[in-house]
Every structure is written in C-alpha cells, then in structure tokens.
Write an enzyme that holds these catalytic residues in place. Sequence first.
Site, mmCIF file in Angstrom:
data_model
loop_
_atom_site.group_PDB
_atom_site.id
_atom_site.type_symbol
_atom_site.label_atom_id
_atom_site.label_comp_id
_atom_site.label_asym_id
_atom_site.label_seq_id
_atom_site.Cartn_x
_atom_site.Cartn_y
_atom_site.Cartn_z
ATOM 1 N N GLU A 71 -3.125 10.185 3.054
ATOM 2 C CA GLU A 71 -4.300 10.141 3.916
ATOM 3 C C GLU A 71 -4.535 11.516 4.521
ATOM 4 O O GLU A 71 -3.613 12.136 5.059
ATOM 5 C CB GLU A 71 -4.117 9.096 5.024
ATOM 6 N N THR A 91 -7.589 3.528 16.024
ATOM 7 C CA THR A 91 -8.028 4.101 14.757
ATOM 8 C C THR A 91 -8.746 5.421 14.991
ATOM 9 O O THR A 91 -8.525 6.408 14.286
ATOM 10 C CB THR A 91 -8.970 3.122 14.015
ATOM 11 N N GLU A 134 0.832 -1.203 0.000
ATOM 12 C CA GLU A 134 0.000 0.000 0.000
ATOM 13 C C GLU A 134 0.870 1.258 0.000
ATOM 14 O O GLU A 134 1.883 1.313 0.675
ATOM 15 C CB GLU A 134 -0.853 -0.054 1.283
ATOM 16 N N TRP A 186 -13.974 7.755 4.392
ATOM 17 C CA TRP A 186 -14.481 6.733 5.315
ATOM 18 C C TRP A 186 -14.414 7.236 6.752
ATOM 19 O O TRP A 186 -13.625 8.131 7.075
ATOM 20 C CB TRP A 186 -13.759 5.408 5.131
#
Length: 431
Positions: free
Chosen positions: A169, A267, A165, A256
């Site tokens: 972000e 998170t 990945e 998201w």
Amino acid sequence: MASMQSFAYLLTLLTFLLKVNAVTICNATQSCPEDLPCCSQGGQCGTGQYCLGSCNPSFSFNIDSCMPLPICKDSSTKFDNYSSKILNEYTFLGNVSAADWLYSGNIIDYADENSLILAMPKNSGGTVLTSTRAVWYGKITARMKASHLGGVITAFILFSGIQDEIDFEFVGADIEKVQTNYYWQGTLNYNHSTNITVDDVFDDYHTYELDWHEDYITWSVDGTIGRTLYKNETYNSTTDTYRFPQTPSQVHLSIWPGGNATNAPGTIAWAGGEINWDAPDISDPGYYYAIVNEVNITCYDPPIFAKKNGTKAYKYTNSDNFLEKSIMITDDEVMLGSDEATGNNITEGVTTSSSSSSSSASSSSSSSSSAKKTSSASTTGKTSSGSSGSSTSTSSSSSSSSSSTNSKNDAPVLSNINIVTVFSFIFGLLI
Ligand SMILES: *[C@@H]1O[C@H](CO)[C@@H](O)[C@H](O)[C@H]1NC(C)=O
Ligand SMILES: *[C@@H]1O[C@H](CO)[C@@H](O)[C@H](O)[C@H]1NC(C)=O
Ligand SMILES: *[C@@H]1O[C@H](CO)[C@@H](O)[C@H](O)[C@H]1NC(C)=O
Ligand SMILES: *[C@@H]1O[C@H](CO)[C@@H](O)[C@H](O)[C@H]1NC(C)=O
Ligand SMILES: *[C@@H]1O[C@H](CO)[C@@H](O)[C@H](O)[C@H]1NC(C)=O
Ligand SMILES: *[C@@H]1O[C@H](CO)[C@@H](O)[C@H](O)[C@H]1NC(C)=O
Ligand SMILES: *[C@@H]1O[C@H](CO)[C@@H](O)[C@H](O)[C@H]1NC(C)=O
Ligand SMILES: *[C@@H]1O[C@H](CO)[C@@H](O)[C@H](O)[C@H]1NC(C)=O
Ligand SMILES: *[C@@H]1O[C@H](CO)[C@@H](O)[C@H](O)[C@H]1NC(C)=O
Ligand SMILES: *[C@@H]1O[C@H](CO)[C@@H](O)[C@H](O)[C@H]1NC(C)=O
Ligand SMILES: *[C@@H]1O[C@H](CO)[C@@H](O)[C@H](O)[C@H]1NC(C)=O
C-alpha cells in the site's frame, strides 16, 4: 432497435429500483437470503456479478452460492495500448477466455510511457484493476508508479473472497515508503504493517513483487526482499489455526481516496489526512493517477494435500472453515449464464431466445449490472484500516468518466451514468 433498448433500459431500471429499495446487507452475523444469495466484497447481497470474484463464501447463502474461481495461469501483461482488452467488472459474467483483467472506475492508455493510467477524478471512488483468474500460491510482479499527495492510496494486493489479503500500500503523503501488510479472513490487526523504504514511488517506476508460498511470503522491491513472513509466525494456539493468507486470491491494483471526508477517521488518518479534491492533479491532468506498466503472474503448484477433481477452478468445500484444506480443484463452470444467475443456479435468468447473446457489452447487461456492487467504502464491513485497496469501487467513478475524454467502452459507461444519476436521486429520497 432503439425502442427495444429503451424498453430494456426501463425494465432494468425498474429491477434496479426494486433492488435499491431492498439493499440487503451481509456480514458475519447475517448471511444472504436464498433469492439474493451472494455476498459481495462490499457486504451487499445479490446475484450475477455479486457471485464472482471477491464474493464472500462465508457470508453468502450457502457454500455453493459464490462461483468457483478460475484457476491460476501464468501470464505476462504489458499494459501498452491495453485498455481495450480490459473488460468492465460490472458486465463481466466470468468468461476468462475473453479477458485477463477487469476494471471498475477509469482507465486510460498512456502512450508516452507504454502504460495504463488508473485515474481518480474529483469525488470519485477511484479505480480498480482486477485479474479475472485467481492465484493459489504464486509470484506476482508489478512494474508501476504510485500516486502521491495526502489521502490518496495506491494499492497492489492479493485478495480472496474470505478476505485473506497480502498488500503493498502506497500512502500518497509519503512517497519514500511502501507499506506491507497481510490479513487473515479480514481480521484487523494493526500490528502487521511494516514499511519498506523506496526512493520515490511516485516519479519512478519500481518493480514490486509478492512471492506467496504455502509457508511464507516475501515482499520485494526492485529484486530486494524487504519483508518475509513465515506461516509459523502466525500460529494461534487458542484456535489451533495459522492466521496466514491461504485461500485463492485475485490480483488487484487500485487507486482510492482513503482520505475521503466520509471515511472513518482512522482511515483518513492512516491515509495521511483528508484528500484535497482541488489539488493540481485534479485540474491537470484532471485526476489523481497511478500508472501500471507491466504485471507478471507465475503460478505455483497447489499444496500436495489439495483435493483434486479437475483442473479448472478453485472451490470451497467446507462451510465450517475457509482454510487451505477446504479448497478443491474442480472442473466446475466458472461462468454465469446471466446476471440473475448464481453459483446455486448458473442458468437462472437465461432466456432461450437467440437475441440474448453472451456479449458482455450489450446495453441490458451493462445497465442492469450496474445495480450490482454499488457499494462504497462506507458500506463495507472493512473500512477501518483501509486495508483493501479494492473495497472502494463505486459507481460514482463511472459517472465521473463522462467528462474524461479517454474513458473506454462508451456505450456501457453511458448507461451506467444514467443509472448512477438515478441511484443518487433515489438515495437522496431514501435517506
Ligand atoms: C450485520 O448487519 C446487521 C444488519 O445491518 C447488524 O444489525 C449487525 O450488527 C451486523 N453485524 C456485524 C458483525 O457487523
Ligand atoms: C491500440 O489498440 C487498438 C485496438 O487493439 C488498435 O486498433 C490501435 O491501432 C492501437 N494503437 C496503437 C498506437 O498501437
Ligand atoms: C468467451 O470469450 C471468447 C473470446 O472472446 C469467445 O470466443 C467465446 O464465445 C466466449 N464464450 C461465451 C460462452 O460467451
Ligand atoms: C467522498 O466524500 C464526499 C463528501 O466530501 C462524498 O460526497 C462522496 O460520496 C465521497 N466519495 C466516496 C467515494 O466515498
Ligand atoms: C515479466 O516477464 C518478462 C518475461 O520474462 C520480463 O522480461 C519482464 O522483465 C518481467 N516484468 C516484470 C515487471 O517483472
Ligand atoms: C499490537 O501490539 C501491541 C504492542 O506490542 C500489543 O499490546 C497489542 O495487543 C497488539 N495488538 C494485536 C491486535 O495483536
Ligand atoms: C510507516 O510509515 C508511516 C509514515 O509513512 C508511519 O506513520 C508508520 O508508523 C510506519 N509504520 C511502521 C510499522 O513503522
Ligand atoms: C519459522 O520457520 C522458519 C523457516 O523454516 C524458521 O527459520 C523459523 O525459526 C521458524 N520460526 C518459528 C517462530 O518457529
Ligand atoms: C487467537 O484467536 C483468539 C480467538 O479468535 C483471539 O481472541 C486471539 O486474539 C488470537 N490471538 C492472537 C495473538 O491473535
Ligand atoms: C468430480 O467431478 C465430477 C464431474 O466433473 C462430478 O460428477 C463429481 O461429483 C465430482 N466429485 C466430487 C467429489 O466432487
Ligand atoms: C435454474 O433456473 C432455471 C431458470 O429459472 C430453471 O428452469 C431451473 O429449473 C433452475 N435449476 C435449478 C436446479 O433450480
């Protein structure tokens, strides 16, 4: 016709119920069984759409279960009045001639800015825009605006089935920065993140570029390099491997809810706190949003040592490792015959009658396929860092689209809603 459809609907509903009852998890210690051979990005075993895109070749039944990925093709997409050209990820069977981009969630044309809105209505899992083709080294440039406010993550990333990945972000709590990060085979390492200062990622369009070469990556904003990672910096002497993203990857742009209450505490903290589902954006325009104006993809040549037996698709050839050296370029088929088909048998479930068309918008394919990939952030194996802007696509977002005036592909979305309602109901019973 109507009764035929209801019959098809009931049939798929039944199939769906059976599948829901038997959700099969896949992860590093448990591969998928032969009858549901493909491990989705969300860590669930299945067929059809499970075998495309981010299907994980390592956790799937065998090396052939996931479909080969369509090869990179240069493209320049202006997302101006473009939503009707984007196909629903849950009904797509791999026909790359039909679309360059797929979506899950809610997309809305934004004529004022000749752009596309990725919307995240209240309590939804957000929206993901995914390229139908993979890149195996290339430059991807996106002109976009990120969302804002705590708990809201916007992402522009490259993501492979084996979970390599490369990320931009945007953490909505801080609109003066973009975070960069990379992962190798999904291995979490919190030290790989860096920040690039940007003046206002929310109000202004900026151009973000991931320039991914065999031996280095640069992350740029408005033409200025903000970070360079050399492959040689990622060498691990214990295993004699470069922990460098090196496998064919799709482009994902997404919004998201990193700060959703049900996510892991780490998170939520990273996302800048719990998301406020009653924020002003939720009443007007009715959702959190990121805005995509243009994306260019420039493909680079594959590595010199790359094995070639064709020109159409990328395929893994070695189940002992999933490194660059195990990729072969082939002419293998990239399209499934049905949503029962898999890389092990691409014609499984194909009915020979003429009534079974290849149309991805038929009611049966849309409703049955909504039983696929119904993963949520909490069921992925990879939630702790929120590293993947794309790991959170949920069918709940489709249900939210019922109230959004601009949701596209009305018929398929409608059948998804029914299924989603059932899904929540069944889950309520099971838990
Ligand atoms: C994989 O899933 C199984 C079953 O849910 C679980 O017991 C196991 O601990 C998981 N392994 C990993 C590495 O998460
Ligand atoms: C938007 O695209 C649709 C479908 O391609 C087309 O019918 C319509 O005329 C376009 N609208 C505008 C304002 O360009
Ligand atoms: C793939 O899509 C193209 C363009 O929409 C269409 O012409 C073609 O028939 C499709 N192929 C199959 C096998 O469905
Ligand atoms: C977000 O959290 C709410 C509970 O506050 C939960 O009902 C919902 O399913 C979660 N959504 C996602 C996408 O995880
Ligand atoms: C994409 O490519 C076109 C054509 O070369 C160029 O005009 C445009 O500025 C590029 N857009 C981005 C976001 O790089
Ligand atoms: C991250 O960096 C810290 C401090 O430099 C170090 O102690 C730790 O081992 C690193 N963690 C990983 C996973 O590399
Ligand atoms: C990046 O910025 C965030 C705040 O937006 C901060 O929490 C984080 O520690 C920064 N990361 C680095 C590597 O400096
Ligand atoms: C990595 O490669 C770059 C470019 O070739 C070089 O400048 C740098 O010194 C190398 N770093 C290491 C740790 O070997
Ligand atoms: C190198 O790989 C070994 C084995 O996977 C792992 O335990 C170790 O943490 C890695 N070292 C670094 C610096 O990532
Ligand atoms: C190369 O492709 C041909 C046909 O596409 C196939 O028959 C052959 O088995 C392939 N060879 C290898 C080594 O995969
Ligand atoms: C694939 O599935 C079809 C339909 O079920 C079946 O007729 C065919 O024999 C299968 N092929 C293989 C190689 O198993």
